[in-house]
Design a protein around this motif. Structure first.
Motif, PDB file in Angstrom:
ATOM      1  N   VAL A 154     -92.910  20.964 -39.373  1.00  0.00           N
ATOM      2  CA  VAL A 154     -91.907  21.358 -38.369  1.00  0.00           C
ATOM      3  C   VAL A 154     -92.600  21.724 -37.054  1.00  0.00           C
ATOM      4  O   VAL A 154     -92.093  21.432 -35.967  1.00  0.00           O
ATOM      5  N   SER A 155     -93.785  22.323 -37.158  1.00  0.00           N
ATOM      6  CA  SER A 155     -94.446  22.834 -35.951  1.00  0.00           C
ATOM      7  C   SER A 155     -95.326  21.790 -35.260  1.00  0.00           C
ATOM      8  O   SER A 155     -95.955  22.080 -34.258  1.00  0.00           O
ATOM      9  N   ARG A 156     -95.358  20.575 -35.804  1.00  0.00           N
ATOM     10  CA  ARG A 156     -96.338  19.596 -35.316  1.00  0.00           C
ATOM     11  C   ARG A 156     -96.246  19.339 -33.817  1.00  0.00           C
ATOM     12  O   ARG A 156     -97.251  19.379 -33.109  1.00  0.00           O
ATOM     13  N   ALA A 157     -95.042  19.119 -33.324  1.00  0.00           N
ATOM     14  CA  ALA A 157     -94.898  18.810 -31.898  1.00  0.00           C
ATOM     15  C   ALA A 157     -95.193  20.027 -31.022  1.00  0.00           C
ATOM     16  O   ALA A 157     -95.587  19.891 -29.871  1.00  0.00           O
ATOM     17  N   SER A 158     -95.006  21.218 -31.577  1.00  0.00           N
ATOM     18  CA  SER A 158     -95.195  22.434 -30.772  1.00  0.00           C
ATOM     19  C   SER A 158     -96.667  22.744 -30.567  1.00  0.00           C
ATOM     20  O   SER A 158     -97.042  23.466 -29.656  1.00  0.00           O
ATOM     21  N   ARG A 159     -97.523  22.165 -31.424  1.00  0.00           N
ATOM     22  CA  ARG A 159     -98.924  22.597 -31.412  1.00  0.00           C
ATOM     23  C   ARG A 159     -99.707  22.078 -30.215  1.00  0.00           C
ATOM     24  O   ARG A 159    -100.768  22.593 -29.909  1.00  0.00           O
ATOM     25  N   VAL A 160     -99.178  21.044 -29.534  1.00  0.00           N
ATOM     26  CA  VAL A 160     -99.884  20.547 -28.354  1.00  0.00           C
ATOM     27  C   VAL A 160     -99.777  21.548 -27.200  1.00  0.00           C
ATOM     28  O   VAL A 160    -100.517  21.479 -26.237  1.00  0.00           O
ATOM     29  N   VAL A 161     -98.847  22.487 -27.315  1.00  0.00           N
ATOM     30  CA  VAL A 161     -98.712  23.544 -26.296  1.00  0.00           C
ATOM     31  C   VAL A 161     -99.233  24.835 -26.929  1.00  0.00           C
ATOM     32  O   VAL A 161     -98.620  25.366 -27.856  1.00  0.00           O
ATOM     33  N   GLU A 162    -100.356  25.323 -26.430  1.00  0.00           N
ATOM     34  CA  GLU A 162    -101.029  26.427 -27.112  1.00  0.00           C
ATOM     35  C   GLU A 162    -100.121  27.634 -27.333  1.00  0.00           C
ATOM     36  O   GLU A 162    -100.091  28.227 -28.408  1.00  0.00           O
ATOM     37  N   ARG A 163     -99.350  27.988 -26.325  1.00  0.00           N
ATOM     38  CA  ARG A 163     -98.547  29.218 -26.435  1.00  0.00           C
ATOM     39  C   ARG A 163     -97.338  29.058 -27.365  1.00  0.00           C
ATOM     40  O   ARG A 163     -96.647  30.028 -27.637  1.00  0.00           O
ATOM     41  N   HIS A 164     -97.091  27.836 -27.823  1.00  0.00           N
ATOM     42  CA  HIS A 164     -95.956  27.601 -28.741  1.00  0.00           C
ATOM     43  C   HIS A 164     -96.396  27.451 -30.195  1.00  0.00           C
ATOM     44  O   HIS A 164     -95.578  27.147 -31.061  1.00  0.00           O
ATOM     45  N   ARG A 165     -97.689  27.638 -30.458  1.00  0.00           N
ATOM     46  CA  ARG A 165     -98.198  27.370 -31.813  1.00  0.00           C
ATOM     47  C   ARG A 165     -97.615  28.338 -32.843  1.00  0.00           C
ATOM     48  O   ARG A 165     -97.281  29.473 -32.519  1.00  0.00           O
ATOM     49  N   PRO A 166     -97.534  27.866 -34.100  1.00  0.00           N
ATOM     50  CA  PRO A 166     -96.840  28.641 -35.141  1.00  0.00           C
ATOM     51  C   PRO A 166     -97.711  29.718 -35.774  1.00  0.00           C
ATOM     52  O   PRO A 166     -98.923  29.758 -35.556  1.00  0.00           O
ATOM     53  N   CYS A 167     -97.100  30.553 -36.556  1.00  0.00           N
ATOM     54  CA  CYS A 167     -97.839  31.467 -37.426  1.00  0.00           C
ATOM     55  C   CYS A 167     -96.912  31.960 -38.537  1.00  0.00           C
ATOM     56  O   CYS A 167     -95.687  31.847 -38.450  1.00  0.00           O
ATOM     57  N   VAL A 168     -97.540  32.462 -39.573  1.00  0.00           N
ATOM     58  CA  VAL A 168     -96.806  33.118 -40.663  1.00  0.00           C
ATOM     59  C   VAL A 168     -97.235  34.578 -40.673  1.00  0.00           C
ATOM     60  O   VAL A 168     -98.427  34.870 -40.656  1.00  0.00           O
ATOM     61  N   VAL A 169     -96.258  35.471 -40.638  1.00  0.00           N
ATOM     62  CA  VAL A 169     -96.562  36.902 -40.640  1.00  0.00           C
ATOM     63  C   VAL A 169     -96.163  37.491 -41.984  1.00  0.00           C
ATOM     64  O   VAL A 169     -95.049  37.252 -42.461  1.00  0.00           O
ATOM     65  N   ARG A 170     -97.087  38.236 -42.581  1.00  0.00           N
ATOM     66  CA  ARG A 170     -96.805  38.956 -43.836  1.00  0.00           C
ATOM     67  C   ARG A 170     -96.751  40.435 -43.541  1.00  0.00           C
ATOM     68  O   ARG A 170     -97.707  40.999 -43.012  1.00  0.00           O
ATOM     69  N   LEU A 171     -95.654  41.068 -43.899  1.00  0.00           N
ATOM     70  CA  LEU A 171     -95.505  42.514 -43.724  1.00  0.00           C
ATOM     71  C   LEU A 171     -95.425  43.124 -45.121  1.00  0.00           C
ATOM     72  O   LEU A 171     -94.536  42.778 -45.892  1.00  0.00           O
ATOM     73  N   ASP A 172     -96.345  43.993 -45.436  1.00  0.00           N
ATOM     74  CA  ASP A 172     -96.421  44.513 -46.805  1.00  0.00           C
ATOM     75  C   ASP A 172     -96.269  46.029 -46.797  1.00  0.00           C
ATOM     76  O   ASP A 172     -97.173  46.749 -46.377  1.00  0.00           O
ATOM     77  N   TYR A 173     -95.098  46.472 -47.230  1.00  0.00           N
ATOM     78  CA  TYR A 173     -94.837  47.920 -47.318  1.00  0.00           C
ATOM     79  C   TYR A 173     -95.047  48.372 -48.761  1.00  0.00           C
ATOM     80  O   TYR A 173     -94.367  47.896 -49.667  1.00  0.00           O
ATOM     81  N   ARG A 174     -95.998  49.259 -48.953  1.00  0.00           N
ATOM     82  CA  ARG A 174     -96.242  49.823 -50.298  1.00  0.00           C
ATOM     83  C   ARG A 174     -95.938  51.305 -50.258  1.00  0.00           C
ATOM     84  O   ARG A 174     -96.530  52.037 -49.463  1.00  0.00           O
ATOM     85  N   PRO A 175     -95.015  51.746 -51.116  1.00  0.00           N
ATOM     86  CA  PRO A 175     -94.643  53.162 -51.101  1.00  0.00           C
ATOM     87  C   PRO A 175     -95.726  54.035 -51.707  1.00  0.00           C
ATOM     88  O   PRO A 175     -96.606  53.544 -52.410  1.00  0.00           O
ATOM     89  N   ARG A 176     -95.644  55.301 -51.398  1.00  0.00           N
ATOM     90  CA  ARG A 176     -96.511  56.253 -52.118  1.00  0.00           C
ATOM     91  C   ARG A 176     -96.028  56.317 -53.566  1.00  0.00           C
ATOM     92  O   ARG A 176     -94.840  56.185 -53.821  1.00  0.00           O
ATOM     93  N   GLY A 177     -96.944  56.571 -54.471  1.00  0.00           N
ATOM     94  CA  GLY A 177     -96.543  56.757 -55.874  1.00  0.00           C
ATOM     95  C   GLY A 177     -96.251  55.443 -56.569  1.00  0.00           C
ATOM     96  O   GLY A 177     -96.648  54.362 -56.122  1.00  0.00           O
ATOM     97  N   GLU A 178     -95.494  55.554 -57.636  1.00  0.00           N
ATOM     98  CA  GLU A 178     -95.248  54.420 -58.524  1.00  0.00           C
ATOM     99  C   GLU A 178     -94.377  53.347 -57.861  1.00  0.00           C
ATOM    100  O   GLU A 178     -93.414  53.668 -57.162  1.00  0.00           O
ATOM    101  N   ILE A 179     -94.743  52.079 -58.092  1.00  0.00           N
ATOM    102  CA  ILE A 179     -93.894  50.973 -57.631  1.00  0.00           C
ATOM    103  C   ILE A 179     -93.065  50.498 -58.814  1.00  0.00           C
ATOM    104  O   ILE A 179     -93.601  50.010 -59.805  1.00  0.00           O
ATOM    105  N   ARG A 180     -91.739  50.664 -58.706  1.00  0.00           N
ATOM    106  CA  ARG A 180     -90.876  50.280 -59.828  1.00  0.00           C
ATOM    107  C   ARG A 180     -90.278  48.886 -59.633  1.00  0.00           C
ATOM    108  O   ARG A 180     -89.901  48.224 -60.574  1.00  0.00           O
TER     109      ARG A 180
END
Ligand code: ZN
Length: 511
Positions: free
Chosen positions: A232-258
């Motif tokens: 999907v991002s192929r055509a956008s990559r020729v323009v540096e400021r339009h290049r894609p990325c994947v962002v991972r946001l990882d929230y881990r709580p204090r204590g036990e993860i249920r």
């Protein structure tokens, strides 16, 4: 840079027995059903007298449902803003009326010169209004958001300094303020123009918004491991400021993860349609095709502000510009997804499902690597069909394993003023994306726009199920198409971002 006004709760008797906190307010906004005179009990003699005098003088006081400002001696700030809602006795009435009246009444108070209004919400005594005060508080806060471009140009209109809410316990007020922090981030991502909020600038905004929150932010600027996103991002990559990325946001709580909630958000920062170009004026407004990524980022931000316990939340944002150019991907191409499924492209404007499929494949890998009680979501402004079919409602669809979870979310969404329309995956949806030859395993879409396709927002669920590798497994999966609710439909281009479904999902994670 995220705009949020401070929120405080005041006890129910704060107007009848004023305190220093009440005196610091400079207007009272009364949101109430008709007849308002019947809903002023406990608010002290001044409010009651003003409302009764106004009702005597104006027989049409409550029939217009537009807020009015009344001089009110003895009331904080000397002014009372009446925000009528009508009787709310019909079967189809719901808590959205509270949100609309609170937002309008609050904005009217600010126009009138107030900067520290006190919000009073009165609603019918029925389960569907059980969150009326919280919904009113969120609407008042949300009404004060102004576009990022205006704030950065220092051209934003004056906003409230604070919001006080009668009958909202302090702990609850902190929760609502946390939800608004998330919604404001969502609105900034969703509503901002496509250069200011190009893919990697969304990532930068996330890095800034999550600094010192404990949320782990990982930005992948090389998307080779996501073949569909890469296409999907192929055509956008020729323009540096339009290049894609994947962002991972990882929230881990204090204590036990249920339990573990993994969410994939579609973040198309501009959708030209690709070589299946959007024509006839259908392209304007397409900078808002990143509402799913905005909602996912906002939910994680709200969870971090709340310090949610027991649940790990992983937000995956696929940030891509669907450009058109000599490198464009085209229909007929066969691309092997991250899950190894051979996808035949049917139309380059059906790019959102490709992005989600790779993100869901990653979510599946994470779920299978020891995650506690995992559930997967995808959130996206995926189709125009969802609006054609349902109007301003989230289209919610899930696999069999997620049915009880969606049942629960559905009820919460109703109470939080973000109602959903439920649909089910059907055999026709799977038949629709079935391979036509031995060259592919699945077809991404047909040639027509979704609005002209039967089951145009249902059948993409089948594609997601197959292309992500989820089909045949046991992981619960819910897909939310917010194409009809991510922004308000009032304008063909701007459409103020709503922040739906952050409050409902927050409630889902806390209960
Ligand atoms: Zn598209």
């Amino acid at each position: 840079m995220v705009h949020v006004t401070s929120l405080a709760g005041l006890p129910l008797n704060a107007l009848a027995e004023p305190t220093a906190a009440t005196a610091a307010c400079d207007a009272v906004v009364l949101v109430a059903p008709s007849p308002i005179v019947k809903h002023v009990g406990g608010l002290g003699p001044s409010v009651g007298a003003v409302v009764e005098a106004a009702a005597r003088a104006d027989g049409a006081l409550e029939s217009r449902c537009a807020p009015i400002v009344l001089p009110a001696p003895g009331v904080p700030g000397g002014r009372l803003v009446l925000a009528p809602m009508g009787a709310l006795t019909e079967d189809v009435d719901d808590v959205r009326s509270v949100a609309e009246a609170a937002a309008a009444g609050f904005a009217r108070a600010i126009d009138a010169g107030a900067s520290r209004p006190l919000l009073v919400v009165r609603a019918p005594d029925a389960p569907r209004f059980s969150r009326a005060i919280e919904v009113g508080a969120l609407a008042a806060l949300g009404s004060q958001w102004t576009p990022l471009e205006a704030r950065e140009a220092e051209m934003a209109p004056r906003t409230a300094e604070s919001v006080a809410v009668l009958g909202l316990p302090e702990a609850r007020a902190r929760e609502m303020a946390a939800i608004e922090v998330g919604r404001a981030l969502c609105r900034d991502i969703t509503g901002t123009e496509p250069e200011r909020m190009a893919p990697r600038r969304v990532a930068e905004m996330c890095e800034a918004a999550f600094a010192r929150t404990g949320v782990l932010v990982k930005v992948e600027r090389n998307v080779d491991d996501y073949p569909l996103i890469s296409a999907v991002s192929r055509a956008s990559r020729v323009v540096e400021r339009h290049r894609p990325c994947v962002v991972r946001l990882d929230y881990r709580p204090r204590g036990e993860i249920r339990r573990t909630v993994l969410l994939a958000g579609k973040g198309v920062t501009y959708d030209t349609g690709g070589v299946d170009l959007k024509t006839d004026g259908h392209m304007a407004g397409m900078s808002r095709d990143k509402g799913g990524a905005g909602a996912v980022a906002g939910l994680v931000r709200a969870a971090a502000a709340l310090g949610l316990e027991g649940v790990r939340i992983v937000g995956l944002l696929g940030l891509v510009r669907n450009s058109v150019g000599e490198e464009s991907y085209v229909s007929d191409e066969i691309i092997r997804s991250r899950a190894g499924v051979r996808v035949r492209i049917g139309n380059t404007d059906a790019e959102g499902r490709l992005i989600l499929a790779d993100l869901l494949a990653l979510a599946r890998e994470l779920a299978h690597s020891g995650a506690a009680d995992p559930i997967l979501f995808s959130v996206a402004t995926l189709t125009g069909h969802v609006y054609r079919a349902h109007g301003p409602y989230t289209g919610a669809i899930c696999n069999a394993a997620a049915q009880p979870e969606l049942d629960r979310l559905d009820v919460l969404a109703e109470h939080w003023g973000e109602p959903m329309e439920r649909v089910r995956p059907r055999r026709e949806d799977y038949a629709f994306v079935a391979p036509r030859s031995s060259a592919e395993d699945v077809v991404s879409s047909n040639r027509l726009a979704s609005v002209n396709t039967p089951r145009g927002h249902q059948y993409p669920f089948a594609f997601l199920d197959i292309a992500s590798g989820l089909k045949g497994g046991t992981l619960p999966f819910i897909h939310l198409d917010i194409g009809g609710v991510s922004v308000e439909a009032a304008d063909w281009q701007f459409g103020r971002p709503t922040g739906v479904p952050i409050p409902s999902l927050t409630a889902y994670l806390t209960t």
